[in-house]
Write a protein that holds these residues in place. Structure first.
Motif, PDB file in Angstrom:
ATOM      1  N   GLU A   1       4.320  -4.809 -15.852  1.00  0.00           N
ATOM      2  CA  GLU A   1       3.015  -4.506 -15.269  1.00  0.00           C
ATOM      3  C   GLU A   1       2.007  -4.176 -16.363  1.00  0.00           C
ATOM      4  O   GLU A   1       2.370  -3.775 -17.461  1.00  0.00           O
ATOM      5  N   MET A   2       0.741  -4.360 -16.028  1.00  0.00           N
ATOM      6  CA  MET A   2      -0.320  -4.098 -17.006  1.00  0.00           C
ATOM      7  C   MET A   2      -1.546  -3.550 -16.292  1.00  0.00           C
ATOM      8  O   MET A   2      -1.726  -3.769 -15.098  1.00  0.00           O
TER       9      MET A   2
ATOM     10  N   ARG B   1      -1.379  -0.153  -6.420  1.00  0.00           N
ATOM     11  CA  ARG B   1      -2.196   1.029  -6.652  1.00  0.00           C
ATOM     12  C   ARG B   1      -1.328   2.161  -7.211  1.00  0.00           C
ATOM     13  O   ARG B   1      -0.270   2.469  -6.667  1.00  0.00           O
ATOM     14  N   THR B   2      -1.751   2.779  -8.345  1.00  0.00           N
ATOM     15  CA  THR B   2      -0.983   3.865  -8.949  1.00  0.00           C
ATOM     16  C   THR B   2      -1.696   5.204  -8.776  1.00  0.00           C
ATOM     17  O   THR B   2      -1.100   6.253  -8.924  1.00  0.00           O
ATOM     18  N   SER B   3      -3.007   5.176  -8.492  1.00  0.00           N
ATOM     19  CA  SER B   3      -3.760   6.388  -8.140  1.00  0.00           C
ATOM     20  C   SER B   3      -4.994   5.917  -7.388  1.00  0.00           C
ATOM     21  O   SER B   3      -5.152   4.712  -7.150  1.00  0.00           O
ATOM     22  N   VAL B   4      -5.864   6.846  -7.006  1.00  0.00           N
ATOM     23  CA  VAL B   4      -7.035   6.456  -6.225  1.00  0.00           C
ATOM     24  C   VAL B   4      -7.881   5.409  -6.957  1.00  0.00           C
ATOM     25  O   VAL B   4      -8.384   4.466  -6.366  1.00  0.00           O
ATOM     26  N   ASN B   5      -8.000   5.580  -8.287  1.00  0.00           N
ATOM     27  CA  ASN B   5      -8.875   4.693  -9.049  1.00  0.00           C
ATOM     28  C   ASN B   5      -8.159   3.660  -9.898  1.00  0.00           C
ATOM     29  O   ASN B   5      -8.798   2.915 -10.621  1.00  0.00           O
ATOM     30  N   GLN B   6      -6.831   3.670  -9.848  1.00  0.00           N
ATOM     31  CA  GLN B   6      -6.142   2.765 -10.770  1.00  0.00           C
ATOM     32  C   GLN B   6      -5.113   1.887 -10.068  1.00  0.00           C
ATOM     33  O   GLN B   6      -4.509   2.285  -9.064  1.00  0.00           O
ATOM     34  N   ALA B   7      -4.937   0.730 -10.635  1.00  0.00           N
ATOM     35  CA  ALA B   7      -3.918  -0.185 -10.123  1.00  0.00           C
ATOM     36  C   ALA B   7      -3.297  -0.902 -11.305  1.00  0.00           C
ATOM     37  O   ALA B   7      -3.891  -0.962 -12.393  1.00  0.00           O
ATOM     38  N   VAL B   8      -2.103  -1.422 -11.088  1.00  0.00           N
ATOM     39  CA  VAL B   8      -1.474  -2.231 -12.137  1.00  0.00           C
ATOM     40  C   VAL B   8      -1.232  -3.641 -11.606  1.00  0.00           C
ATOM     41  O   VAL B   8      -1.100  -3.866 -10.397  1.00  0.00           O
ATOM     42  N   TYR B   9      -1.209  -4.536 -12.540  1.00  0.00           N
ATOM     43  CA  TYR B   9      -1.107  -5.972 -12.216  1.00  0.00           C
ATOM     44  C   TYR B   9       0.100  -6.558 -12.939  1.00  0.00           C
ATOM     45  O   TYR B   9       0.607  -5.986 -13.909  1.00  0.00           O
TER      46      TYR B   9
END
Lengths: 215, 215
Positions: free
Chosen positions: B9-10, B40-48
Protein backbone atom coordinates in the motif's frame (compact mmCIF):
# COMPACT_ATOMS: atom_id res chain seq x y z
CA UNK A 1 7.49 1.67 -69.44
CA UNK A 2 4.82 1.99 -72.15
CA UNK A 3 3.65 5.50 -72.96
CA UNK A 4 -0.05 5.96 -73.63
CA UNK A 5 -0.47 5.49 -77.38
CA UNK A 6 -2.99 8.15 -78.30
CA UNK A 7 -2.44 11.73 -77.21
CA UNK A 8 -5.50 13.64 -78.34
CA UNK A 9 -5.12 17.32 -77.77
CA UNK A 10 -7.64 19.40 -75.87
CA UNK A 11 -8.37 22.99 -75.07
CA UNK A 12 -8.19 24.56 -71.61
CA UNK A 13 -11.91 24.04 -70.93
CA UNK A 14 -11.64 20.29 -71.43
CA UNK A 15 -8.39 20.10 -69.47
CA UNK A 16 -10.25 21.80 -66.60
CA UNK A 17 -13.19 19.44 -66.85
CA UNK A 18 -11.10 16.28 -67.00
CA UNK A 19 -8.66 17.33 -64.24
CA UNK A 20 -11.48 18.59 -61.99
CA UNK A 21 -9.50 21.80 -61.47
CA UNK A 22 -10.75 25.30 -62.27
CA UNK A 23 -9.29 27.26 -65.20
CA UNK A 24 -7.81 29.95 -62.89
CA UNK A 25 -6.14 27.21 -60.83
CA UNK A 26 -4.63 25.62 -63.93
CA UNK A 27 -3.43 29.04 -65.17
CA UNK A 28 -1.85 29.61 -61.78
CA UNK A 29 0.05 26.30 -62.04
CA UNK A 30 1.17 27.32 -65.54
CA UNK A 31 2.49 30.67 -64.27
CA UNK A 32 4.23 28.95 -61.36
CA UNK A 33 5.92 26.53 -63.75
CA UNK A 34 4.35 23.48 -62.08
CA UNK A 35 2.50 22.65 -65.29
CA UNK A 36 4.43 22.61 -68.57
CA UNK A 37 3.15 25.05 -71.27
CA UNK A 38 0.73 23.73 -73.89
CA UNK A 39 1.30 23.79 -77.63
CA UNK A 40 0.46 27.30 -78.78
CA UNK A 41 -2.07 27.40 -81.66
CA UNK A 42 -2.54 31.17 -81.76
CA UNK A 43 -1.53 34.22 -79.73
CA UNK A 44 -4.23 33.54 -77.14
CA UNK A 45 -4.76 29.84 -77.42
CA UNK A 46 -2.93 26.64 -76.65
CA UNK A 47 -3.78 22.97 -76.64
CA UNK A 48 -2.88 20.39 -74.03
CA UNK A 49 -2.49 16.64 -74.07
CA UNK A 50 -2.42 13.57 -71.83
CA UNK A 51 0.90 14.62 -70.20
CA UNK A 52 -0.72 17.84 -68.95
CA UNK A 53 -3.64 15.89 -67.54
CA UNK A 54 -1.32 13.47 -65.74
CA UNK A 55 0.66 16.35 -64.28
CA UNK A 56 -2.51 18.05 -63.02
CA UNK A 57 -3.75 14.81 -61.47
CA UNK A 58 -0.44 14.49 -59.66
CA UNK A 59 -0.62 18.10 -58.42
CA UNK A 60 -4.22 17.57 -57.32
CA UNK A 61 -3.22 14.46 -55.35
CA UNK A 62 -0.40 16.39 -53.66
CA UNK A 63 -2.53 19.43 -52.79
CA UNK A 64 -6.10 18.24 -52.26
CA UNK A 65 -5.60 14.69 -50.99
CA UNK A 66 -2.21 14.96 -49.23
CA UNK A 67 -2.77 18.60 -48.20
CA UNK A 68 0.77 19.70 -49.09
CA UNK A 69 1.88 23.27 -49.49
CA UNK A 70 3.03 24.55 -52.87
CA UNK A 71 6.73 24.52 -51.90
CA UNK A 72 6.51 20.78 -51.30
CA UNK A 73 4.47 20.20 -54.44
CA UNK A 74 7.24 22.06 -56.27
CA UNK A 75 9.88 19.71 -54.85
CA UNK A 76 8.03 16.61 -56.09
CA UNK A 77 7.36 18.14 -59.52
CA UNK A 78 11.02 19.17 -59.82
CA UNK A 79 12.10 15.60 -59.05
CA UNK A 80 9.68 14.21 -61.64
CA UNK A 81 10.80 16.79 -64.23
CA UNK A 82 14.47 16.72 -63.44
CA UNK A 83 17.26 14.31 -64.12
CA UNK A 84 16.45 12.30 -60.99
CA UNK A 85 15.89 8.58 -61.41
CA UNK A 86 12.51 7.09 -60.65
CA UNK A 87 13.76 5.85 -57.26
CA UNK A 88 15.04 9.33 -56.41
CA UNK A 89 11.71 10.87 -57.41
CA UNK A 90 9.92 8.38 -55.17
CA UNK A 91 12.37 9.17 -52.37
CA UNK A 92 11.67 12.90 -52.65
CA UNK A 93 7.94 12.17 -52.59
CA UNK A 94 8.26 9.99 -49.48
CA UNK A 95 10.37 12.66 -47.75
CA UNK A 96 7.81 15.35 -48.53
CA UNK A 97 4.93 13.19 -47.29
CA UNK A 98 6.65 12.27 -44.02
CA UNK A 99 7.86 15.80 -43.31
CA UNK A 100 10.43 16.77 -40.74
CA UNK A 101 10.87 14.26 -37.93
CA UNK A 102 13.12 14.50 -34.95
CA UNK A 103 14.53 11.00 -34.69
CA UNK A 104 17.93 10.95 -33.08
CA UNK A 105 18.13 8.23 -30.46
CA UNK A 106 21.13 5.90 -30.52
CA UNK A 107 19.42 3.09 -28.54
CA UNK A 108 16.25 3.18 -30.63
CA UNK A 109 18.34 3.35 -33.77
CA UNK A 110 20.27 0.22 -32.76
CA UNK A 111 17.02 -1.67 -32.05
CA UNK A 112 15.62 -0.67 -35.44
CA UNK A 113 18.84 -1.44 -37.33
CA UNK A 114 19.02 -4.94 -35.92
CA UNK A 115 15.47 -5.70 -37.06
CA UNK A 116 15.74 -4.27 -40.57
CA UNK A 117 19.21 -5.69 -41.20
CA UNK A 118 17.88 -9.13 -40.24
CA UNK A 119 15.52 -8.92 -43.23
CA UNK A 120 18.22 -7.55 -45.54
CA UNK A 121 16.62 -4.13 -46.01
CA UNK A 122 18.88 -1.39 -47.24
CA UNK A 123 17.52 1.91 -46.03
CA UNK A 124 18.49 5.54 -46.22
CA UNK A 125 19.30 6.35 -42.60
CA UNK A 126 19.13 10.07 -43.36
CA UNK A 127 15.57 9.87 -44.69
CA UNK A 128 12.57 11.22 -42.76
CA UNK A 129 11.04 7.70 -42.94
CA UNK A 130 14.03 6.24 -41.08
CA UNK A 131 13.93 9.02 -38.51
CA UNK A 132 10.18 8.48 -38.10
CA UNK A 133 10.80 4.79 -37.39
CA UNK A 134 13.54 5.62 -34.85
CA UNK A 135 11.21 8.13 -33.20
CA UNK A 136 8.40 5.53 -33.00
CA UNK A 137 10.72 2.95 -31.44
CA UNK A 138 11.98 5.53 -28.93
CA UNK A 139 8.39 6.48 -28.01
CA UNK A 140 7.41 2.84 -27.44
CA UNK A 141 10.45 2.49 -25.19
CA UNK A 142 9.53 5.61 -23.21
CA UNK A 143 6.02 4.32 -22.59
CA UNK A 144 7.40 0.94 -21.51
CA UNK A 145 5.81 -0.97 -24.38
CA UNK A 146 8.59 -3.54 -24.51
CA UNK A 147 6.17 -6.34 -25.54
CA UNK A 148 5.73 -4.49 -28.83
CA UNK A 149 9.46 -3.88 -29.27
CA UNK A 150 10.09 -7.55 -28.48
CA UNK A 151 7.93 -8.34 -31.50
CA UNK A 152 9.59 -5.83 -33.82
CA UNK A 153 10.62 -8.61 -36.23
CA UNK A 154 6.97 -9.59 -36.75
CA UNK A 155 6.01 -5.98 -37.48
CA UNK A 156 8.94 -5.58 -39.87
CA UNK A 157 7.85 -8.72 -41.71
CA UNK A 158 4.25 -7.50 -42.01
CA UNK A 159 5.49 -4.07 -43.15
CA UNK A 160 7.52 -5.82 -45.83
CA UNK A 161 4.37 -7.44 -47.22
CA UNK A 162 2.55 -4.11 -47.19
CA UNK A 163 5.44 -2.18 -48.80
CA UNK A 164 5.86 -4.82 -51.50
CA UNK A 165 2.14 -4.75 -52.25
CA UNK A 166 2.16 -0.92 -52.35
CA UNK A 167 4.93 -0.87 -54.96
CA UNK A 168 3.27 -3.68 -56.85
CA UNK A 169 0.04 -1.65 -56.98
CA UNK A 170 1.69 1.38 -58.60
CA UNK A 171 3.97 -0.58 -60.99
CA UNK A 172 1.27 -0.90 -63.66
CA UNK A 173 0.79 2.84 -64.12
CA UNK A 174 1.89 4.00 -67.57
CA UNK A 175 3.81 7.19 -66.70
CA UNK A 176 6.17 8.30 -63.97
CA UNK A 177 3.61 10.99 -63.05
CA UNK A 178 0.96 8.35 -62.52
CA UNK A 179 3.30 6.18 -60.46
CA UNK A 180 4.28 9.12 -58.23
CA UNK A 181 0.59 9.98 -57.91
CA UNK A 182 0.10 6.37 -56.85
CA UNK A 183 2.76 6.80 -54.14
CA UNK A 184 1.01 9.92 -52.85
CA UNK A 185 -2.55 8.59 -52.91
CA UNK A 186 -1.43 5.20 -51.69
CA UNK A 187 0.37 6.73 -48.74
CA UNK A 188 -2.59 8.90 -47.77
CA UNK A 189 -5.51 6.59 -48.56
CA UNK A 190 -4.08 3.10 -48.06
CA UNK A 191 -3.03 4.00 -44.51
CA UNK A 192 -6.55 4.27 -43.00
CA UNK A 193 -7.49 1.06 -44.83
CA UNK A 194 -4.63 -0.89 -43.29
CA UNK A 195 -5.28 0.41 -39.79
CA UNK A 196 -9.00 -0.38 -40.01
CA UNK A 197 -8.16 -3.88 -41.24
CA UNK A 198 -5.78 -4.33 -38.31
CA UNK A 199 -8.62 -3.43 -35.93
CA UNK A 200 -10.89 -5.99 -37.60
CA UNK A 201 -8.14 -8.60 -37.28
CA UNK A 202 -7.89 -7.72 -33.57
CA UNK A 203 -11.67 -8.23 -33.24
CA UNK A 204 -11.36 -11.60 -34.92
CA UNK A 205 -8.48 -12.82 -32.77
CA UNK A 206 -10.01 -11.49 -29.55
CA UNK A 207 -13.14 -13.56 -30.25
CA UNK A 208 -11.04 -16.58 -31.18
CA UNK A 209 -9.26 -16.23 -27.84
CA UNK A 210 -12.58 -16.25 -25.97
CA UNK A 211 -13.91 -19.23 -27.90
CA UNK A 212 -10.72 -21.15 -27.15
CA UNK A 213 -10.94 -20.32 -23.44
CA UNK A 214 -14.63 -21.25 -23.34
CA UNK A 215 -14.19 -24.41 -25.44
CA UNK B 1 -4.37 -14.48 -15.75
CA UNK B 2 -1.89 -14.17 -12.89
CA UNK B 3 -2.53 -11.33 -10.47
CA UNK B 4 0.50 -9.48 -9.18
CA UNK B 5 1.50 -11.20 -5.95
CA UNK B 6 2.52 -8.33 -3.71
CA UNK B 7 0.23 -5.36 -3.26
CA UNK B 8 2.12 -2.93 -1.07
CA UNK B 9 0.00 0.00 0.00
CA UNK B 10 1.03 3.60 -0.55
CA UNK B 11 -0.10 7.07 0.37
CA UNK B 12 -1.40 9.66 -2.10
CA UNK B 13 2.03 11.30 -2.51
CA UNK B 14 3.59 8.06 -3.67
CA UNK B 15 0.62 7.23 -5.89
CA UNK B 16 1.11 10.61 -7.53
CA UNK B 17 4.84 10.07 -8.01
CA UNK B 18 4.47 6.57 -9.43
CA UNK B 19 1.54 7.41 -11.73
CA UNK B 20 3.17 10.65 -12.90
CA UNK B 21 -0.11 12.45 -12.22
CA UNK B 22 -0.55 15.42 -9.89
CA UNK B 23 -2.42 15.01 -6.57
CA UNK B 24 -5.24 17.37 -7.68
CA UNK B 25 -5.66 15.35 -10.88
CA UNK B 26 -5.90 12.09 -8.93
CA UNK B 27 -8.40 13.65 -6.50
CA UNK B 28 -10.45 14.79 -9.47
CA UNK B 29 -10.54 11.23 -10.84
CA UNK B 30 -11.61 10.00 -7.38
CA UNK B 31 -14.46 12.52 -7.26
CA UNK B 32 -15.52 11.59 -10.80
CA UNK B 33 -15.60 7.92 -9.87
CA UNK B 34 -13.00 7.01 -12.49
CA UNK B 35 -10.62 5.87 -9.76
CA UNK B 36 -11.91 3.52 -7.06
CA UNK B 37 -11.61 4.88 -3.45
CA UNK B 38 -8.57 3.88 -1.40
CA UNK B 39 -8.67 2.04 1.93
CA UNK B 40 -9.45 4.68 4.55
CA UNK B 41 -6.94 4.71 7.46
CA UNK B 42 -8.27 7.84 9.25
CA UNK B 43 -10.81 10.58 8.61
CA UNK B 44 -8.44 12.42 6.27
CA UNK B 45 -6.21 9.67 4.99
CA UNK B 46 -6.41 6.68 2.74
CA UNK B 47 -3.96 4.23 1.26
CA UNK B 48 -3.84 2.93 -2.27
CA UNK B 49 -2.43 -0.18 -3.88
CA UNK B 50 -1.32 -1.63 -7.20
CA UNK B 51 -4.88 -1.68 -8.59
CA UNK B 52 -5.12 2.10 -8.16
CA UNK B 53 -1.80 2.56 -9.92
CA UNK B 54 -2.92 0.35 -12.82
CA UNK B 55 -6.17 2.28 -13.13
CA UNK B 56 -4.33 5.61 -13.19
CA UNK B 57 -1.90 4.35 -15.81
CA UNK B 58 -4.87 3.32 -17.96
CA UNK B 59 -6.53 6.72 -17.51
CA UNK B 60 -3.25 8.47 -18.32
CA UNK B 61 -2.89 6.43 -21.53
CA UNK B 62 -6.47 7.32 -22.52
CA UNK B 63 -6.12 11.02 -21.79
CA UNK B 64 -2.51 12.01 -22.38
CA UNK B 65 -1.42 9.57 -25.09
CA UNK B 66 -4.70 8.94 -26.94
CA UNK B 67 -6.04 12.45 -26.25
CA UNK B 68 -9.55 11.26 -25.39
CA UNK B 69 -12.16 13.35 -23.61
CA UNK B 70 -13.42 12.36 -20.18
CA UNK B 71 -16.74 10.99 -21.47
CA UNK B 72 -14.85 8.46 -23.58
CA UNK B 73 -12.45 7.64 -20.76
CA UNK B 74 -15.52 6.99 -18.64
CA UNK B 75 -16.89 4.53 -21.22
CA UNK B 76 -13.68 2.50 -21.17
CA UNK B 77 -13.41 2.54 -17.38
CA UNK B 78 -17.08 1.48 -17.09
CA UNK B 79 -16.43 -1.48 -19.40
CA UNK B 80 -13.36 -2.49 -17.38
CA UNK B 81 -15.27 -2.11 -14.10
CA UNK B 82 -18.52 -3.61 -15.25
CA UNK B 83 -19.73 -7.08 -15.95
CA UNK B 84 -18.47 -6.89 -19.53
CA UNK B 85 -16.20 -9.70 -20.70
CA UNK B 86 -12.62 -8.91 -21.65
CA UNK B 87 -13.52 -9.04 -25.35
CA UNK B 88 -16.37 -6.58 -24.79
CA UNK B 89 -14.05 -4.25 -22.86
CA UNK B 90 -11.59 -4.39 -25.73
CA UNK B 91 -14.42 -3.73 -28.18
CA UNK B 92 -15.51 -0.63 -26.26
CA UNK B 93 -11.91 0.58 -26.21
CA UNK B 94 -11.52 0.07 -29.95
CA UNK B 95 -14.81 1.87 -30.63
CA UNK B 96 -13.75 4.81 -28.49
CA UNK B 97 -10.35 5.03 -30.20
CA UNK B 98 -11.79 4.90 -33.72
CA UNK B 99 -14.58 7.37 -32.98
CA UNK B 100 -17.59 8.03 -35.17
CA UNK B 101 -17.10 7.07 -38.79
CA UNK B 102 -19.52 7.49 -41.64
CA UNK B 103 -19.15 4.21 -43.52
CA UNK B 104 -22.31 3.27 -45.35
CA UNK B 105 -21.49 2.17 -48.87
CA UNK B 106 -23.01 -1.05 -50.18
CA UNK B 107 -20.42 -1.59 -52.93
CA UNK B 108 -17.46 -0.93 -50.66
CA UNK B 109 -19.02 -3.11 -48.00
CA UNK B 110 -19.36 -6.01 -50.47
CA UNK B 111 -15.70 -5.65 -51.54
CA UNK B 112 -14.58 -5.65 -47.91
CA UNK B 113 -16.81 -8.58 -46.91
CA UNK B 114 -15.48 -10.77 -49.69
CA UNK B 115 -11.88 -10.16 -48.56
CA UNK B 116 -12.41 -10.69 -44.83
CA UNK B 117 -14.72 -13.68 -45.27
CA UNK B 118 -12.05 -15.30 -47.43
CA UNK B 119 -9.76 -15.29 -44.40
CA UNK B 120 -12.49 -16.49 -42.06
CA UNK B 121 -12.64 -13.31 -40.00
CA UNK B 122 -15.76 -12.79 -37.97
CA UNK B 123 -16.25 -9.07 -37.51
CA UNK B 124 -18.78 -6.79 -35.91
CA UNK B 125 -20.29 -5.00 -38.91
CA UNK B 126 -21.80 -2.37 -36.63
CA UNK B 127 -18.43 -1.42 -35.11
CA UNK B 128 -16.65 1.86 -35.94
CA UNK B 129 -13.65 -0.23 -37.10
CA UNK B 130 -15.78 -1.97 -39.73
CA UNK B 131 -17.28 1.33 -40.84
CA UNK B 132 -13.78 2.85 -41.03
CA UNK B 133 -12.69 0.00 -43.31
CA UNK B 134 -15.75 0.44 -45.54
CA UNK B 135 -15.08 4.17 -45.68
CA UNK B 136 -11.42 3.57 -46.64
CA UNK B 137 -12.42 1.14 -49.42
CA UNK B 138 -15.00 3.62 -50.72
CA UNK B 139 -12.43 6.43 -50.74
CA UNK B 140 -9.92 4.31 -52.68
CA UNK B 141 -12.67 3.57 -55.20
CA UNK B 142 -13.56 7.25 -55.56
CA UNK B 143 -9.94 8.17 -56.27
CA UNK B 144 -9.69 5.36 -58.81
CA UNK B 145 -7.07 3.42 -56.86
CA UNK B 146 -8.29 0.06 -58.17
CA UNK B 147 -4.74 -1.40 -58.16
CA UNK B 148 -4.85 -1.16 -54.35
CA UNK B 149 -8.36 -2.63 -54.11
CA UNK B 150 -7.29 -5.44 -56.47
CA UNK B 151 -4.68 -6.32 -53.85
CA UNK B 152 -7.03 -6.13 -50.88
CA UNK B 153 -6.36 -9.78 -50.02
CA UNK B 154 -2.66 -9.05 -49.55
CA UNK B 155 -3.43 -6.12 -47.23
CA UNK B 156 -5.92 -8.22 -45.26
CA UNK B 157 -3.28 -10.90 -44.83
CA UNK B 158 -0.66 -8.39 -43.64
CA UNK B 159 -3.23 -6.81 -41.30
CA UNK B 160 -3.89 -10.26 -39.86
CA UNK B 161 -0.22 -10.63 -38.96
CA UNK B 162 -0.19 -7.18 -37.36
CA UNK B 163 -3.42 -7.74 -35.41
CA UNK B 164 -2.26 -11.13 -34.16
CA UNK B 165 1.05 -9.64 -33.04
CA UNK B 166 -0.75 -6.73 -31.32
CA UNK B 167 -2.91 -9.10 -29.27
CA UNK B 168 0.08 -11.30 -28.59
CA UNK B 169 1.97 -8.28 -27.23
CA UNK B 170 -0.73 -7.40 -24.68
CA UNK B 171 -1.52 -10.99 -23.62
CA UNK B 172 1.33 -11.08 -21.10
CA UNK B 173 0.02 -8.17 -19.01
CA UNK B 174 -1.10 -9.24 -15.54
CA UNK B 175 -4.37 -7.33 -15.17
CA UNK B 176 -7.27 -6.41 -17.45
CA UNK B 177 -6.40 -2.74 -16.83
CA UNK B 178 -2.89 -3.31 -18.15
CA UNK B 179 -4.16 -5.21 -21.19
CA UNK B 180 -6.65 -2.46 -22.05
CA UNK B 181 -3.86 0.08 -21.55
CA UNK B 182 -1.84 -2.05 -24.00
CA UNK B 183 -4.68 -1.81 -26.54
CA UNK B 184 -4.75 1.99 -26.16
CA UNK B 185 -1.01 2.60 -26.27
CA UNK B 186 -0.53 -0.03 -28.95
CA UNK B 187 -3.16 1.55 -31.13
CA UNK B 188 -1.71 5.03 -30.74
CA UNK B 189 2.03 4.29 -30.68
CA UNK B 190 2.35 1.13 -32.78
CA UNK B 191 0.61 2.83 -35.69
CA UNK B 192 3.38 5.33 -36.55
CA UNK B 193 5.92 2.52 -36.15
CA UNK B 194 4.16 0.31 -38.69
CA UNK B 195 3.71 3.12 -41.19
CA UNK B 196 7.37 4.17 -40.92
CA UNK B 197 8.42 0.53 -41.39
CA UNK B 198 6.22 0.31 -44.49
CA UNK B 199 8.02 3.36 -45.92
CA UNK B 200 11.39 1.72 -45.25
CA UNK B 201 10.16 -1.44 -46.96
CA UNK B 202 9.12 0.68 -49.94
CA UNK B 203 12.64 2.21 -50.02
CA UNK B 204 14.13 -1.25 -49.98
CA UNK B 205 11.94 -2.65 -52.77
CA UNK B 206 12.29 0.48 -54.93
CA UNK B 207 16.09 0.06 -54.80
CA UNK B 208 15.79 -3.66 -55.50
CA UNK B 209 13.73 -2.80 -58.57
CA UNK B 210 16.43 -0.44 -59.85
CA UNK B 211 19.20 -2.94 -59.25
CA UNK B 212 17.23 -5.60 -61.12
CA UNK B 213 16.62 -3.28 -64.05
CA UNK B 214 20.27 -2.20 -64.14
CA UNK B 215 21.61 -5.73 -63.75
Amino acid sequence: MPESVEKPEMRMAELSRRSELSVPTIKYYLREGLLQPGRRTSVNQAVYDQTHLERLRLIRALTTVAGLRLAKVRAVVAAVDGQASEVEAMGVTQDVLVGEVDGDDADASAILDRAITARGWRCETKSPAYRAAVSAVAMLGTEGLTPILDRLDAYVEAAEDVGRTDLDAIADAGSLEDRIRGVVLGSVLRRPLLEALVLLAQQHFAQELTRTEEG
